[in-house]
Design an enzyme around this catalytic site. Structure first.
Site, PDB file in Angstrom:
ATOM      1  CD  GLN A 155     121.880  22.342 -39.668  1.00 30.23           C
ATOM      2  OE1 GLN A 155     121.930  21.243 -39.114  1.00 30.23           O
ATOM      3  NE2 GLN A 155     121.286  23.381 -39.109  1.00 30.23           N
ATOM      4  CB  ILE A 156     118.726  19.313 -45.521  1.00 25.28           C
ATOM      5  CG1 ILE A 156     118.308  17.985 -46.165  1.00 25.28           C
ATOM      6  CG2 ILE A 156     117.996  20.469 -46.178  1.00 25.28           C
ATOM      7  CD1 ILE A 156     118.845  16.759 -45.474  1.00 25.28           C
ATOM      8  CB  THR A 157     120.887  22.405 -49.471  1.00 27.22           C
ATOM      9  OG1 THR A 157     121.364  23.433 -48.597  1.00 27.22           O
ATOM     10  CG2 THR A 157     119.374  22.516 -49.605  1.00 27.22           C
ATOM     11  NE  ARG A 158     127.088  23.166 -44.814  1.00 27.06           N
ATOM     12  CZ  ARG A 158     126.567  23.707 -43.727  1.00 27.06           C
ATOM     13  NH1 ARG A 158     125.759  22.982 -42.965  1.00 27.06           N
ATOM     14  NH2 ARG A 158     126.838  24.954 -43.389  1.00 27.06           N
ATOM     15  CG  MET A 201     113.138  33.856 -48.908  1.00 26.94           C
ATOM     16  SD  MET A 201     114.341  33.956 -47.566  1.00 26.94           S
ATOM     17  CE  MET A 201     113.740  35.391 -46.690  1.00 26.94           C
ATOM     18  CB  ALA A 237     116.185   3.512 -50.263  1.00 29.70           C
ATOM     19  NE  ARG A 270     123.138  17.080 -42.025  1.00 33.58           N
ATOM     20  CZ  ARG A 270     123.962  18.092 -41.832  1.00 33.58           C
ATOM     21  NH1 ARG A 270     124.143  18.562 -40.604  1.00 33.58           N
ATOM     22  NH2 ARG A 270     124.615  18.641 -42.847  1.00 33.58           N
TER      23      ARG A 270
END
Length: 247
Positions: free
Chosen positions: A85-88, A99, A193, A203
């Site tokens: 989600q955050i890497t979108r 991994m 910022a 989010r």
């Protein structure tokens, strides 16, 4: 989950103000003192002047100056689902624990049932938890116990299978395919910022999933110490509004 402010621009709000005043100054802000740069801004002290200018910029949608102040966060132990989600988000730089090069062959599969390696969602620990798109508004005690046990059994089996595949010679980059999306990962991410406010608009909202909302709230707490006037204004005047800050 653990979130730390790894590195950040020193005196970020001085920089924001210098960048903003540059737009309206006939003298380069690089060739004069900060006091001279802020001379025409209302306020009895430099701190009051900064508060005035930052509030004015945010109130009028002049977000460009906030892109000069940069923060880097180290996030430990979020799920691969949260990472997806955050890497979108655009205009954020990421480094993610691999991994392929990090294997988890020493993890006790039984410990996974208690939160080792795999994030356990609240719906597997709290019978009263209500999540987005939930098919049933409430569940019986028996249903909750059954779903909690299914969850724990499944992630334990997944880790056992992963480790067995490693022992059978499968490379970690292929064995990882059997690990759940809840597998924990560490992330380093940098953003300015303005982008952090955009991430928070999306989010930290009530309709965001619980994990990324928690992560974002922790980032906002750290940002409030780093860039206090900006994020105090954001919390009080902008957070939760319908007109979300564009990226």
């Amino acid at each position: 989950m653990d979130v730390k402010l790894l590195e950040a621009t020193d005196d970020p709000e001085d920089l924001i103000c210098k960048a903003a005043r540059n737009d309206y100054s006939d003298t380069s802000v690089g060739s004069q003192s900060f006091e001279a740069t802020m001379a025409e801004v209302d306020g009895d002290s430099l701190e009051e002047k900064k508060e005035t200018l930052i509030g004015h910029l945010l109130d009028h949608g002049h977000f460009g100056p906030f892109e000069h102040a940069q923060a880097t966060f180290a996030v430990e132990g979020v799920s691969r689902s949260c990472m997806a989600q955050i890497t979108r988000h655009r205009h954020v730089s990421f480094d993610v624990q691999s991994m392929r090069y990090v294997s988890f062959d020493d993890v006790d599969p039984e410990a996974v049932r208690e939160g080792e390696l795999v994030v356990t969602p609240p719906s597997a620990t709290d019978p009263d938890w209500i999540g987005r798109n939930q098919q049933k508004a409430s569940v019986s005690d028996e249903e909750f116990e059954e779903r909690a046990e299914i969850f724990k059994d499944t992630i334990e089996q997944a880790v056992e299978s992963y480790q067995e595949l490693l022992e059978l010679g499968m490379p970690p980059e292929d064995a990882r395919f059997v690990l759940p999306i809840g597998t924990k990962v560490n992330i380093v991410m940098s953003m300015n910022a303005r982008m952090l406010m955009h991430v928070a608009d999306m989010r930290a909202a009530a309709d965001a999933q619980w994990e990324i909302r928690e992560m974002t709230e922790e980032m906002l707490e750290l940002a409030a110490d780093w860039c206090p006037k900006t994020f105090e204004y954001y919390e009080q005047e902008m957070k939760g509004r319908k007109n979300r800050l564009a990226p």
